[in-house]
Design a protein around this motif. Sequence first.
Motif, PDB file in Angstrom:
ATOM      1  N   CYS A   1       0.872  -1.015  -0.143  1.00 10.86           N
ATOM      2  CA  CYS A   1       0.111   0.091  -0.089  1.00 10.86           C
ATOM      3  C   CYS A   1       0.765   0.907   0.028  1.00 10.86           C
TER       4      CYS A   1
ATOM      5  N   ALA B   1      -3.420   2.475   2.367  1.00 13.20           N
ATOM      6  CA  ALA B   1      -3.716   1.422   3.341  1.00 13.20           C
ATOM      7  C   ALA B   1      -5.137   2.019   4.081  1.00 13.20           C
TER       8      ALA B   1
ATOM      9  N   ILE C   1       3.738  -0.995   3.898  1.00 11.02           N
ATOM     10  CA  ILE C   1       2.938   0.396   3.547  1.00 11.02           C
ATOM     11  C   ILE C   1       4.073   1.309   3.401  1.00 11.02           C
TER      12      ILE C   1
ATOM     13  N   LEU D   1      -1.669   8.583   5.719  1.00 15.51           N
ATOM     14  CA  LEU D   1      -1.932   7.564   6.521  1.00 15.51           C
ATOM     15  C   LEU D   1      -2.674   7.779   8.010  1.00 15.51           C
TER      16      LEU D   1
ATOM     17  N   LYS E   1      -2.991   2.654  10.490  1.00 15.24           N
ATOM     18  CA  LYS E   1      -1.393   2.103  10.769  1.00 15.24           C
ATOM     19  C   LYS E   1      -1.074   1.164  12.206  1.00 15.24           C
TER      20      LYS E   1
ATOM     21  N   TYR F   1      -2.806  -2.166  11.147  1.00 12.83           N
ATOM     22  CA  TYR F   1      -1.894  -3.203  10.135  1.00 12.83           C
ATOM     23  C   TYR F   1      -0.720  -3.551  10.855  1.00 12.83           C
TER      24      TYR F   1
ATOM     25  N   SER G   1       2.101  -6.084   9.204  1.00 20.24           N
ATOM     26  CA  SER G   1       2.453  -5.109   8.074  1.00 20.24           C
ATOM     27  C   SER G   1       3.767  -4.334   8.363  1.00 20.24           C
TER      28      SER G   1
ATOM     29  N   VAL H   1       5.598  -1.331   8.135  1.00 19.25           N
ATOM     30  CA  VAL H   1       5.353   0.323   7.775  1.00 19.25           C
ATOM     31  C   VAL H   1       6.602   1.015   7.595  1.00 19.25           C
TER      32      VAL H   1
END
Lengths: 312, 312
Positions: B73, B78, B101, B108, B113, B116, B121, B123
């Motif tokens: 993303c 995202a 991300i 975001l 944030k 995820y 995820s 970031v």
Amino acid sequence: MSKAKKLESEVVERPDDITVTAPESHENFTNIKPFEYWNDKSGSDRNALVILNQSIEGCNLYKLWHNTELHVCADGGANRLYEYFNNDTNDNRSKYIPDYIVGDLDSLKDEVKNYYETKGSKVIPQITQYSTDFTKSMNIIQLYFFSSESRQSLDSVQDFNNGIAESLEKFNVPNNQAAIRIYILSGIGGRFDQTIHSISQLYILNESVPYLQLFFITTSDVIFLLKKGKNYVSYPSKSTFHDKSSVPTCGLLPLGNNEVILSTYGLKYDVTNWPSEMLGNVSSSNGVSGVTGFIVDASDPIVMNIETSYAI
Amino acid sequence: MSKAKKLESEVVERPDDITVTAPESHENFTNIKPFEYWNDKSGSDRNALVILNQSIEGCNLYKLWHNTELHVCADGGANRLYEYFNNDTNDNRSKYIPDYIVGDLDSLKDEVKNYYETKGSKVIPQITQYSTDFTKSMNIIQLYFFSSESRQSLDSVQDFNNGIAESLEKFNVPNNQAAIRIYILSGIGGRFDQTIHSISQLYILNESVPYLQLFFITTSDVIFLLKKGKNYVSYPSKSTFHDKSSVPTCGLLPLGNNEVILSTYGLKYDVTNWPSEMLGNVSSSNGVSGVTGFIVDASDPIVMNIETSYAI
């Protein structure tokens, strides 16, 4: 959010709000007012709304309709207008009747054709495949606004192949007409070849019929052409077109096959003598800083988009 | 429906269905398969899905997701993924977790944030304003697929300004890599400057990183670049991508600063040595006639779109 590619040497970051003085009246410049349609109709009535055959869901039809004099649907664009009122319980459909429906009519549904004919629309088949329904709509608009005689000619089109274009040729409309503002719904943002056809027409009509001022309205922005030379893009205030951002997003998009040299004053990222082309620099994700307007000096015509929060 | 401008002398109208033989294997041509993502994932896993920060409502996310290996993303993309599941009652949100991300992360949302990151995820802030979130996503994809070492480097990015681009430079990835197919959601069809930035990147990456094969997916079509020379665009059948029309609409769109000379075989309106440019001929509202493929010979790279009925 993505940001424009910014070359340090030629780019200046501005505050969110700056005051840009309009060019002096003796200067040679083009004044563009992209958001006139938000104002009540007043003054010139030389303006039209065109609906093409892509989705108009989410578009602010009412404002555009009431602030334009002439309403044209290109073929299946009439289906889109009709379907816009599918869930409407106030019979608004009967209040928004296009003046003309034109095209090869291979998309126009019988139910829609019958409905609008009954309500007074003029349905004019023009079946030639050597021009598009978009072009056929532009031809109608030119004939409608040129003279009472050319307007009347639309009541008795005999040649259903290409009669309107031939009629337009016969009237030999000079190019020093007062501007006609044309707002186009659904020309951009749907099928991508339709989008690029619209942009191509923006450039081509700027050369062949420069008194037509085209504004494409999408659910997120307004798209138009800046002329070669100095352009002053003006508006009462930024809140005219955006109520959620102090720096509405914009872009300068060199889609005309030429490199364009840009100098701007009043954008978030102003540039000076900045070469822009599709395989090089493109000013996307820029922003509008000028509180009532900004200036773009362009070595060639270039497409501009400005984000608006009021489309939907 | 609007039709392409067709010049009689250089255009041949084909039947709805024609059989086009694939070029001989000894011929020099590019085989493009735009609809691989409709098939189950098999064979190469060098493919990725990228979600940008424009609406993905109405997009067929599930098919794309399950047929791609890597999910990235770009910044507020995202948010769009998160919001896609707002009305979902089956907790699908927790099953569609992006691998990365990336971006300057000014869009975001904290809630997104946190969600995820908790789910695994990575970031990675990359705050430089001298490249876009789109480009940052492309850089991640190249590092991910090049080598185990370059993939691992993504676990320990130290430089939150521009570390990924510098890392990519360090690994000095050669251009003779096997192709990576990249499907991009919401790069085209939203804000118009974002659309044109995407198209510009299609041309630029074709020169700088030719092993990246980009496919932009909108709610109405798939958009990609044809290479200079002979292109064979193939698919199992037209019903692979369209179940409502025997001649799905397509366009050839010369957006790369150059006039492009086109010869085609297998389109509804085939052309021979046809010059195409934005201020001249643009083949819009054309159609796909070839039952399993068609050929486009192009003097320069050119953008193509094909309508699909399965996007939404």
